[in-house]
Design an enzyme around this catalytic site. Structure first.
Site, short mmCIF file in Angstrom:
data_model
loop_
_atom_site.label_atom_id
_atom_site.label_comp_id
_atom_site.label_asym_id
_atom_site.label_seq_id
_atom_site.Cartn_x
_atom_site.Cartn_y
_atom_site.Cartn_z
CB CYS A 55 -0.91 -0.01 1.22
SG CYS A 55 -1.89 1.50 1.37
CD1 TRP A 87 -5.64 -3.93 3.69
CD2 TRP A 87 -4.08 -5.14 2.66
NE1 TRP A 87 -5.20 -3.21 2.60
CE2 TRP A 87 -4.25 -3.92 1.95
CE3 TRP A 87 -3.14 -6.07 2.20
CZ2 TRP A 87 -3.51 -3.61 0.81
CZ3 TRP A 87 -2.41 -5.75 1.06
CH2 TRP A 87 -2.60 -4.55 0.38
CB THR A 121 -7.92 2.00 4.40
OG1 THR A 121 -8.18 2.87 5.51
CG2 THR A 121 -9.08 2.11 3.41
CB VAL A 122 -3.23 -0.46 5.93
CG1 VAL A 122 -3.78 -1.62 6.72
CG2 VAL A 122 -2.96 -0.88 4.47
CD GLU A 137 -6.14 10.72 5.01
OE1 GLU A 137 -5.06 10.78 4.39
OE2 GLU A 137 -7.22 10.33 4.52
CB SER A 138 -1.78 7.76 4.64
OG SER A 138 -2.27 8.43 3.48
CE1 TYR A 179 -3.90 1.59 -6.23
CE2 TYR A 179 -2.48 3.52 -6.12
CZ TYR A 179 -2.75 2.20 -5.79
OH TYR A 179 -1.86 1.50 -5.02
#
Length: 302
Positions: A55, A87, A121-122, A137-138, A179
């Site tokens: 990811c 995942w 998500t990750v 949230e990255s 993407y």
């Protein structure tokens, strides 16, 4: 890959969607607390990251952890390929979760008392003291790690406007652009997204002809957010997502810049080219129905 409603996991399509015109749209993260406030103090050895090597959004968090020297933030790495459980983790070894003993990332979300609804998500930033999620949230994780802990400053006050401008452009046309190209379901939206990717890479390449990094002579958050896409470009996006006008290694300034970041202390340890290929060329009805993983390309990042 599944989704969660009120804390219960469901197998099936998540809320990421393809629009009627063939465009692909990414859903938003919804857990957005902050270290340093919201009852999450900036304490050593308190936090844990759940990530997946594949990811690129998780890669942002791993890069920040490495550059800031935050080894006390422990990490669980999910397996390279998702299943109908999303995942997942092995019972032991490199891809196991030694913190919660989770078998899948959805079990991490279920362990939070909030009864989560949405995509799974990750990365996930986890508070080991309270037993709950801080954020999924990255972009927030990158910025809060920078602001809450000592180490190199990635968001200096004098460059914040420039960093934010680069972040917006790079997210829309490069990070998410590959993407939108790869998951487009019609020719026109694919071509539009793919051309935007290369228009921005061309702009960055020209800029790097006069600058060591995106915002001058020092690595900043903008570089951290660009690098994960660059690391995956030639081994995955060029082929699997049909972003094939040029390779990263064709660029006169962007390619040396990417290698310069790769050579920085700790950065190479956040990169797994073998896993990127396994993930992006996994079996997919639309993109790679036979799931055959290519043997190349050979790219020398040293």
């Amino acid at each position: 890959m599944g989704y969660m409603v009120d804390g219960t996991y469901h197998v099936g399509e998540d809320v990421t969607k393809t629009l009627p015109n063939g465009d692909w749209e990414r859903s938003r993260s919804t857990v957005r607390h902050w270290i340093g406030k919201d009852d999450f103090p900036a304490e050593a050895e308190r936090y844990h990251l759940f990530v997946a090597w594949n990811c690129p959004w998780a890669h942002r968090a791993l890069l920040t952890r490495a550059i800031k020297g935050l080894d006390d933030i422990t990490v669980s790495y999910a397996k390279p390929n998702r299943t109908d459980q999303g995942w997942v983790f092995d019972a032991s070894g490199e891809f196991s979760d030694k913190l919660l003993g989770a078998h899948a990332v959805h079990e991490v979300y279920s362990a939070d008392p909030m009864q989560y609804t949405g995509r799974l998500t990750v990365p996930v930033m986890w508070d080991k003291v309270q037993g709950r999620m801080v954020s999924n949230e990255s972009a927030d994780i990158v910025r809060m790690l920078n602001g809450a802990f000592a180490g190199p400053e990635l968001y200096p006050a004098a460059a914040q406007t420039e960093i934010d401008d680069w972040n917006t452009l790079i997210y829309d046309t490069v990070n998410n652009g590959v993407y939108r190209a790869g998951f487009a379901s019609a020719q026109e939206p694919y071509e539009r997204a793919a051309h935007q990717v290369f228009d921005t890479l061309d702009k960055i390449d020209a800029h790097l002809g006069k600058n060591a990094f995106l915002c001058g002579d020092t690595l900043t958050e903008a570089d951290v957010r660009l690098f994960p896409t660059l690391a995956r470009f030639d081994v995955a996006y060029h082929y699997a997502f049909r972003c094939n006008l040029r390779k990263l290694s064709d660029y006169a300034h962007l390619w040396p810049y990417a290698k310069r970041i790769y050579a920085m202390p700790g950065v190479a340890d956040t990169v797994r080219f073998d896993i990127y290929k396994r993930g992006y060329f996994s079996a997919s009805e639309k993109r790679n129905p036979l799931g055959i993983i290519p043997i190349g390309p050979i790219v020398d990042w040293t």
